[in-house]
Design a protein around this motif. Structure first.
Motif, PDB file in Angstrom:
ATOM      1  N   ILE A 116       9.832  -0.113   4.144  1.00 10.02           N
ATOM      2  CA  ILE A 116       8.626   0.343   3.363  1.00 10.02           C
ATOM      3  C   ILE A 116       7.500  -0.179   4.529  1.00 10.02           C
ATOM      4  N   GLU A 117       7.419  -1.625   5.217  1.00 11.66           N
ATOM      5  CA  GLU A 117       7.099  -1.550   5.402  1.00 11.66           C
ATOM      6  C   GLU A 117       6.757  -1.151   7.333  1.00 11.66           C
ATOM      7  N   HIS A 118       7.845  -0.227   7.625  1.00 13.62           N
ATOM      8  CA  HIS A 118       7.328   0.237   8.580  1.00 13.62           C
ATOM      9  C   HIS A 118       7.170   1.905   8.651  1.00 13.62           C
ATOM     10  N   GLN A 119       7.725   2.045   7.099  1.00 13.58           N
ATOM     11  CA  GLN A 119       6.729   3.640   6.418  1.00 13.58           C
ATOM     12  C   GLN A 119       4.541   3.793   6.505  1.00 13.58           C
ATOM     13  N   LYS A 120       4.646   2.651   6.142  1.00 11.92           N
ATOM     14  CA  LYS A 120       3.067   1.949   6.274  1.00 11.92           C
ATOM     15  C   LYS A 120       2.838   2.109   7.728  1.00 11.92           C
ATOM     16  N   VAL A 121       3.389   2.159   8.534  1.00  6.53           N
ATOM     17  CA  VAL A 121       3.038   1.628  10.242  1.00  6.53           C
ATOM     18  C   VAL A 121       2.172   2.889  10.254  1.00  6.53           C
TER      19      VAL A 121
END
Length: 121
Positions: A116-121
């Protein structure tokens, strides 16, 4: 009084039964039941079975051929200890599996959080 009569009376006494209960259970006359107690008479085989069922014992016990086996205290304690240890062992195994499950769930949760954090970036 013969030994059969004595055993019959003892077992009936333990169950708080009267001769009238034997009359009802076996379908014989009061005189026949009375003869089992006062004379050297025994019931027929089919009546012995009915009496044993009423008294919740075996025909062999009724006839004095066997006593209920008694388990010694040490044997009982050993068996209780065995099953207690087995129960404890199973609980420990369960706890181990739950810990492993929690670790896997934690790892999955962390991986999802990273995605999820990676997708936000």
């Amino acid at each position: 009084m013969n030994s059969f009569s004595r055993r019959l009376q003892d077992f009936m006494s333990k169950k708080n039964l009267k001769q009238a209960d034997l009359v009802r259970a076996t379908g014989v006359s009061r005189q026949a039941v009375n003869a089992w107690f006062k004379q050297d008479k025994r019931p027929d085989q089919d009546k012995l079975i009915l009496i044993a069922r009423l008294l919740e014992i075996s025909v062999d016990e009724l006839l004095g051929r066997e006593d209920k086996p008694e388990v010694s205290t040490s044997e009982s304690k050993q068996e209780v200890d065995y099953w207690k240890n087995k129960y404890i062992q199973l609980l420990e195994e369960k706890n181990q599996l739950l810990e492993e499950k929690n670790k896997l769930l934690q790892k999955q949760s962390e991986e999802q959080a990273k995605k999820i954090e990676h997708q936000k970036v």
